[in-house]
Design an enzyme around this catalytic site. Structure first.
Site, mmCIF file in Angstrom:
data_model
loop_
_atom_site.group_PDB
_atom_site.id
_atom_site.type_symbol
_atom_site.label_atom_id
_atom_site.label_comp_id
_atom_site.label_asym_id
_atom_site.label_seq_id
_atom_site.Cartn_x
_atom_site.Cartn_y
_atom_site.Cartn_z
ATOM 1 N N ASP A 1 36.531 52.619 37.745
ATOM 2 C CA ASP A 1 35.743 51.552 38.371
ATOM 3 C C ASP A 1 34.282 51.987 38.550
ATOM 4 O O ASP A 1 33.434 51.186 38.917
ATOM 5 C CB ASP A 1 36.333 51.227 39.759
ATOM 6 C CG ASP A 1 36.991 49.855 39.791
ATOM 7 O OD1 ASP A 1 36.784 49.081 38.837
ATOM 8 O OD2 ASP A 1 37.699 49.570 40.779
ATOM 9 N N GLN B 1 42.870 48.960 43.893
ATOM 10 C CA GLN B 1 42.506 47.540 43.988
ATOM 11 C C GLN B 1 41.888 47.256 45.368
ATOM 12 O O GLN B 1 42.486 47.542 46.397
ATOM 13 C CB GLN B 1 43.758 46.673 43.763
ATOM 14 C CG GLN B 1 43.506 45.185 43.773
ATOM 15 C CD GLN B 1 42.602 44.725 42.630
ATOM 16 O OE1 GLN B 1 42.771 45.137 41.491
ATOM 17 N NE2 GLN B 1 41.632 43.880 42.941
ATOM 18 N N LYS C 1 45.658 43.116 34.869
ATOM 19 C CA LYS C 1 45.153 44.401 34.386
ATOM 20 C C LYS C 1 46.266 45.166 33.676
ATOM 21 O O LYS C 1 46.045 45.771 32.620
ATOM 22 C CB LYS C 1 44.602 45.241 35.554
ATOM 23 C CG LYS C 1 43.258 44.746 36.033
ATOM 24 C CD LYS C 1 42.821 45.386 37.344
ATOM 25 C CE LYS C 1 41.554 44.715 37.854
ATOM 26 N NZ LYS C 1 41.195 45.094 39.225
#
Ligand code: NDP
Length: 291
Positions: free
Chosen positions: A119, A96, A52
């Site tokens: 997200d 994460q 990422k």
């Protein structure tokens, strides 16, 4: 039969994003920044975070990594998220997952500023998706819909079956398909006659986490199959990644199918970058960004 090349679609999208980033920098002096929080030393999570970071920088954005030991407490992680919420330089925050067992991911996600929630997992963004109000949308479902549209164009009126109802994938994917005017059926572990339901799908999305569960004869001729599953299995003495769909069986009958790997996976990171640019523009009142 088309094998949907997720890598190529993701590369195209990343190029568009890099263009949008360059525009933000040139016109407004803004370089979007994505902060990723990694707690603990799970090897798979470390690889994801590294990938990422690389993709973020390649798109011209700033990548900020915060690593905390597995022993970090929930309140320490929450405090870091609040600090990132308050940091004017940070446009996107990604925690994460999974977090170590002693930390509630629900509590941590609840701390994220919805305007920085790249997200799309906060209650505010999930609610906006349900209400059709726009917002930051979860990346994997967004990427899945983009791939379906790449082969079918307008999805209006098509019957989409989504197998899996998780908060991360199945539910938001069903909402996005509904927003595309599909007739949506959601299936899950308690669904009766799953094979018959799958056979009715024009667009069949599998987000289950069971290797090759969906068989060739569950797929309507010509259907578009979006395989979200990523399953690590041992086969012929080798570790392999396979989807939730039996690709070899599905390929002859399906009209189009995403491979695993190389299908939905690459779109997930591209959509994360997309959300970061969108968040950066929105938060600064710079209007909608076309990516
Ligand atoms: P979850 O485990 O959270 O959800 C799985 C869903 O599948 C549940 O809704 C469950 O139903 C349903 N299910 C389980 N067994 C069956 C069955 N036998 N028949 C029908 N439905 C079943 O998984 P996620 O949604 O997080 O992930 C799904 C898959 O997608 C995984 O393989 C994951 O690795 C992959 N993934 C891929 C990403 C990518 O970038 N490509 C990103 C995120 C996930 P119930 O609710 O009834 O228990």
């Amino acid at each position: 039969m088309t094998i949907i090349d997720g890598k190529a679609h993701a590369a195209q999208l990343r190029e568009k994003i890099a263009g949008a980033v360059a525009g933000l920098r040139a016109d407004h002096g803004v370089q979007p920044a994505l902060a990723v929080v990694l707690v603990g030393d799970d090897p798979a999570s470390q690889v994801y975070v590294r990938n990422k970071g690389v993709a973020t920088e390649k798109a011209g954005m700033r990548s900020i990594e915060h690593r905390m030991p597995a022993s970090a407490s929930e309140s320490e992680v929450a405090a870091l998220v609040r600090k990132l919420n308050d940091d004017p330089e940070v446009d996107g925050i990604l925690v994460q997952l999974p977090l170590p067992a002693h930390i509630s991911s629900e509590n941590i996600i609840a701390e994220i500023d919805p305007y920085k929630d790249v997200d799309g997992l906060t209650e505010a963004n999930a609610g906006r998706l349900l209400l059709g109000k726009g917002g930051l949308v979860p990346c994997t479902p967004q990427g899945s819909v983009m791939l379906a549209k790449s082969v079918r164009g307008d999805l209006s009126g098509l019957h989409a079956v989504v197998v899996g109802r998780s908060i991360l994938v199945g539910k938001p994917l069903a909402m996005l398909l509904l927003a595309e005017n599909c007739t949506v059926t959601m299936a899950h572990s308690r669904t009766n006659d799953l094979d018959a339901i799958c056979r009715e799908a024009d667009i069949l999305c599998a987000a289950v986490g069971r290797p090759r569960m969906i068989k060739g004869d569950w797929i309507k001729k010509g259907a578009t199959v979006i395989d979200v599953g990523i399953n690590r299995i041992e086969e012929d003495g080798k570790m392999r990644l396979v989807g939730d769909v039996d690709f070899d069986e599905a390929e002859p009958g399906a009209g189009a199918i995403t491979p695993v790997p190389g299908g939905v996976g690459p779109m997930t990171i591209a959509c994360l970058l997309r959300n970061t640019v969108i968040a950066a523009a929105r938060r600064r009142g710079l209007g909608p960004i076309d990516v």
